[in-house]
Design a protein around this motif. Structure first.
Motif, mmCIF file in Angstrom:
data_model
loop_
_atom_site.group_PDB
_atom_site.id
_atom_site.type_symbol
_atom_site.label_atom_id
_atom_site.label_comp_id
_atom_site.label_asym_id
_atom_site.label_seq_id
_atom_site.Cartn_x
_atom_site.Cartn_y
_atom_site.Cartn_z
ATOM 1 N N HIS A 56 9.578 -2.257 -4.427
ATOM 2 C CA HIS A 56 9.091 -2.207 -2.695
ATOM 3 C C HIS A 56 9.118 -1.327 -1.500
ATOM 4 N N GLY A 62 6.793 -3.564 3.840
ATOM 5 C CA GLY A 62 6.074 -3.919 5.034
ATOM 6 C C GLY A 62 4.583 -3.363 4.453
ATOM 7 N N LYS A 63 3.645 -3.194 5.213
ATOM 8 C CA LYS A 63 2.370 -3.353 4.589
ATOM 9 C C LYS A 63 2.009 -2.228 4.073
ATOM 10 N N ASP A 66 3.066 -3.794 0.170
ATOM 11 C CA ASP A 66 2.330 -4.357 -0.009
ATOM 12 C C ASP A 66 0.597 -3.991 -0.796
ATOM 13 N N ILE A 67 0.079 -3.087 -0.130
ATOM 14 C CA ILE A 67 -1.432 -2.150 -0.070
ATOM 15 C C ILE A 67 -0.967 -0.843 -1.443
ATOM 16 N N ARG A 71 -0.269 -6.417 -3.479
ATOM 17 C CA ARG A 71 0.641 -8.126 -2.661
ATOM 18 C C ARG A 71 -1.170 -8.667 -2.301
ATOM 19 N N ASN A 72 -1.669 -8.077 -1.661
ATOM 20 C CA ASN A 72 -2.855 -8.628 -0.805
ATOM 21 C C ASN A 72 -4.146 -8.016 -1.827
ATOM 22 N N ILE A 75 -6.750 -6.605 0.332
ATOM 23 C CA ILE A 75 -6.768 -5.307 1.049
ATOM 24 C C ILE A 75 -6.566 -4.239 0.277
ATOM 25 N N SER A 76 -6.145 -4.324 -1.118
ATOM 26 C CA SER A 76 -5.637 -3.260 -1.634
ATOM 27 C C SER A 76 -6.968 -2.692 -2.638
#
Length: 250
Positions: A56, A62-63, A66-67, A71-72, A75-76
């Protein structure tokens, strides 16, 4: 006969280092070290590209990280689906970016123009058109980051061209040759899309199976170094390097 003995000695030295590495790791495990010490040793095991930070952090945190690491998942999946839709639109349907942008602007300007003029007749407020301005700070940050990367690339190319390191020269030539082959297979958009898909799959796979991948990579690097030692003894050591060797000795 002497050359054959030299090659055997090089291979034996490499194999001896590998054997010493394995025996030292076995002896450490036999002594039954405390858990905290074993954890500290585990953090110092072989990592790809000498990585010491988590995946990471390597991806910038950061975002964006995460993408890429899902992580979400919504969104990914949305980002990857949007990139796939853009690739299908421009590559498979053969649309052109400039044409599509012009059509979109024509439609948007026509709707806003008609709405602005018709608002007086239908007793409604005209549309609120926001004022769009590009902030200076993000642009300067991106430009500074690109400048650092470009200067680093120029420095590497200059170092290769100076003729100091034959191994780095061969690596650079091989990398450019592979890139030229990949470029002949697909255009820039497809290549960018493949890289984007790999960013969404390889890091999350590596994070999940980190220890197994690192162990396999360590064995592969040992084998590559052994083969390079043989190649160096048979080929590279016989190539005359000119006056550079004399300069280094001085």
């Amino acid at each position: 006969m002497a050359e054959h003995d030299k090659e055997d000695s090089v291979i034996e030295s490499v194999m001896e280092k590998i054997h010493n590495h394995d025996t030292s790791s076995d002896s450490d495990s036999d002594h039954g070290k405390p858990k905290s010490e074993s954890d500290s040793l585990k953090s110092k095991i072989y990592r790809i590209f000498g990585r010491e930070k988590p995946v990471h952090k390597v991806l910038g945190g950061g975002k964006p990280a995460d993408i890429f690491l899902w992580r979400n998942k919504k969104i990914s999946a949305g980002v990857l689906g949007g990139a796939t839709a853009i690739w299908v639109l421009f590559e498979l349907l053969e649309c052109h970016l400039l044409t599509l942008v012009c059509y979109f602007l024509i439609l948007a300007l026509a709707l806003l123009f008609l709405w602005s003029n018709a608002s007086t007749f239908i007793n409604k407020s005209p549309p609120h058109i926001p004022e769009v301005r590009i902030p200076e700070e993000p642009v300067l940050q991106i430009a500074a980051a690109l400048r650092i990367e470009i200067n680093w690339a120029f420095s590497v190319l200059r170092d290769i061209a100076s003729g100091r390191d034959l191994k780095k020269f061969l690596t650079g030539i091989a990398g450019l040759w592979v890139l030229s082959i990949v470029g002949s297979w697909c255009n820039f958009l497809t290549l960018f899309y493949i890289a984007f898909v790999l960013l969404h799959t390889v890091p999350v796979f590596y994070e999940k199976y980190e220890d197994q991948v690192d162990a396999f990579a360590e064995k592969a690097m040992i084998e590559i170094k052994k083969q390079y030692a043989v190649f160096d003894a048979k080929v590279l050591s016989k190539i005359p390097m000119g006056p550079l060797k004399g300069k280094k000795k001085d």
